[in-house]
Write a protein that holds these residues in place. Structure first.
Motif, PDB file in Angstrom:
ATOM      1  N   THR A 130      41.146  68.997   2.262  1.00 52.44           N
ATOM      2  CA  THR A 130      41.097  70.168   1.386  1.00 52.44           C
ATOM      3  C   THR A 130      40.946  71.399   2.267  1.00 52.44           C
ATOM      4  O   THR A 130      40.078  71.441   3.147  1.00 52.44           O
ATOM      5  CB  THR A 130      39.913  70.073   0.405  1.00 52.44           C
ATOM      6  OG1 THR A 130      40.064  68.881  -0.377  1.00 52.44           O
ATOM      7  CG2 THR A 130      39.867  71.275  -0.525  1.00 52.44           C
ATOM      8  N   LEU A 151      54.570  75.505  -0.178  1.00 53.90           N
ATOM      9  CA  LEU A 151      54.132  74.187   0.270  1.00 53.90           C
ATOM     10  C   LEU A 151      55.337  73.259   0.189  1.00 53.90           C
ATOM     11  O   LEU A 151      55.843  72.981  -0.896  1.00 53.90           O
ATOM     12  CB  LEU A 151      52.999  73.662  -0.619  1.00 53.90           C
ATOM     13  CG  LEU A 151      52.558  72.213  -0.398  1.00 53.90           C
ATOM     14  CD1 LEU A 151      52.096  71.980   1.037  1.00 53.90           C
ATOM     15  CD2 LEU A 151      51.455  71.821  -1.387  1.00 53.90           C
ATOM     16  N   ILE A 156      53.126  77.768  -4.107  1.00 54.19           N
ATOM     17  CA  ILE A 156      51.808  77.352  -4.610  1.00 54.19           C
ATOM     18  C   ILE A 156      51.389  78.399  -5.647  1.00 54.19           C
ATOM     19  O   ILE A 156      51.276  79.593  -5.330  1.00 54.19           O
ATOM     20  CB  ILE A 156      50.779  77.284  -3.474  1.00 54.19           C
ATOM     21  CG1 ILE A 156      51.221  76.271  -2.415  1.00 54.19           C
ATOM     22  CG2 ILE A 156      49.398  76.917  -4.013  1.00 54.19           C
ATOM     23  CD1 ILE A 156      50.351  76.261  -1.162  1.00 54.19           C
ATOM     24  N   ASN A 158      48.659  79.340  -7.082  1.00 57.96           N
ATOM     25  CA  ASN A 158      47.481  80.184  -6.811  1.00 57.96           C
ATOM     26  C   ASN A 158      47.725  81.218  -5.717  1.00 57.96           C
ATOM     27  O   ASN A 158      46.899  82.111  -5.522  1.00 57.96           O
ATOM     28  CB  ASN A 158      46.291  79.322  -6.415  1.00 57.96           C
ATOM     29  CG  ASN A 158      45.750  78.495  -7.564  1.00 57.96           C
ATOM     30  OD1 ASN A 158      46.032  78.789  -8.724  1.00 57.96           O
ATOM     31  ND2 ASN A 158      44.980  77.467  -7.252  1.00 57.96           N
ATOM     32  N   SER A 159      48.840  81.099  -5.028  1.00 52.72           N
ATOM     33  CA  SER A 159      49.099  82.010  -3.910  1.00 52.72           C
ATOM     34  C   SER A 159      49.939  83.216  -4.307  1.00 52.72           C
ATOM     35  O   SER A 159      50.045  84.180  -3.544  1.00 52.72           O
ATOM     36  CB  SER A 159      49.827  81.254  -2.792  1.00 52.72           C
ATOM     37  OG  SER A 159      51.192  81.013  -3.143  1.00 52.72           O
ATOM     38  N   GLN A 176      43.418  74.526  -1.409  1.00 51.47           N
ATOM     39  CA  GLN A 176      44.570  73.666  -1.648  1.00 51.47           C
ATOM     40  C   GLN A 176      44.392  72.319  -0.945  1.00 51.47           C
ATOM     41  O   GLN A 176      43.994  72.268   0.219  1.00 51.47           O
ATOM     42  CB  GLN A 176      45.846  74.355  -1.115  1.00 51.47           C
ATOM     43  CG  GLN A 176      47.126  73.593  -1.329  1.00 51.47           C
ATOM     44  CD  GLN A 176      47.514  73.509  -2.803  1.00 51.47           C
ATOM     45  OE1 GLN A 176      47.308  74.471  -3.555  1.00 51.47           O
ATOM     46  NE2 GLN A 176      48.063  72.397  -3.209  1.00 51.47           N
ATOM     47  N   ASN A 177      44.673  71.229  -1.675  1.00 52.26           N
ATOM     48  CA  ASN A 177      44.698  69.908  -1.042  1.00 52.26           C
ATOM     49  C   ASN A 177      46.016  69.762  -0.290  1.00 52.26           C
ATOM     50  O   ASN A 177      47.095  70.008  -0.849  1.00 52.26           O
ATOM     51  CB  ASN A 177      44.581  68.807  -2.096  1.00 52.26           C
ATOM     52  CG  ASN A 177      43.209  68.772  -2.744  1.00 52.26           C
ATOM     53  OD1 ASN A 177      42.207  69.017  -2.094  1.00 52.26           O
ATOM     54  ND2 ASN A 177      43.158  68.470  -4.040  1.00 52.26           N
TER      55      ASN A 177
END
Length: 211
Positions: A130, A151, A156, A158-159, A176-177
């Motif tokens: 993570t 990614l 992503i 949230n980015s 991020q995982n």
């Protein structure tokens, strides 16, 4: 005629019968107390009486000496050892297209296992975990465009930063995982034109493993 001399006493007559006992005389005074007699033998022990009330709590005793220090525990995993930081300090001009243009980050003071492609815009993750991801883009003029991190070629969520008014600063921080072998790319999109990065720290991408 004159009395003659007294003759000799005659013999004692027989004792008469004893007369009745006279009344009892008054009691005489009490005599002195006699000496104390010897102590008698101890009697049988009686049954135990009921328990009395609890007494007042006594004062706290002094603190005991400190015990010996325990053994040092095992060293935990160093999660932050897998981290990277890459920067664009050249004031590059990025020719942005609507679909998106990668931002090169050629200055890499810290990669720690991450690898980068020849264009210096795509970074490969070395270890599954993570991660805390942060990016920042500064332009010389305010522009109405968007920024994001890809990614494996996909944005992503949230980015994504998509301002509604023109701005000269785009940044985001998210968790991020990531899996070993994943790739990360900083991208500008939504504009057909040039975005000139500020000199110094015009753009940066930082990735830190936290678990």
């Amino acid at each position: 005629m004159a009395t003659g001399p007294t003759g000799p006493t005659g013999a004692t007559g027989v004792t008469g019968v004893t007369g009745p006992t006279g009344p009892t005389g008054p009691t005489g005074p009490t005599g002195a107390t006699g000496a104390t007699g010897a102590v008698g033998a101890q009697g049988v022990e009686g049954p135990q009486g009921p328990q009395g009330f609890a007494g007042v709590t006594g004062a706290t005793g002094p603190t005991g000496a400190t015990g010996p220090t325990g053994a040092t525990g095992a060293t935990g995993p160093d999660t932050t050892s897998t981290s990277m930081n890459a920067i664009n300090t050249d004031g590059d001009t990025i020719n942005v297209i609507v679909a998106g243009t990668n931002v090169p980050l050629p200055t890499q003071p810290f990669l720690d296992g991450f690898t980068v492609n020849g264009a210096n815009d795509t970074f490969t993750v070395p270890t599954t975990g993570t991660y805390l991801v942060t990016y920042d883009v500064k332009t010389t003029t305010a522009l109405l465009m968007s920024s994001e991190v890809l990614l494996n070629g996909t944005a992503i969520a949230n980015s994504v930063v998509s301002p509604t008014v023109a701005t000269d600063n785009y940044n985001a921080t998210f968790i991020q995982n990531l899996t070993a072998g994943d790739t990360l790319t900083l991208e500008l999109f939504g504009l057909l034109g040039a975005a000139i990065l500020q000199s110094g720290n015009g753009a940066s991408l930082t990735v830190i493993r936290i678990a």
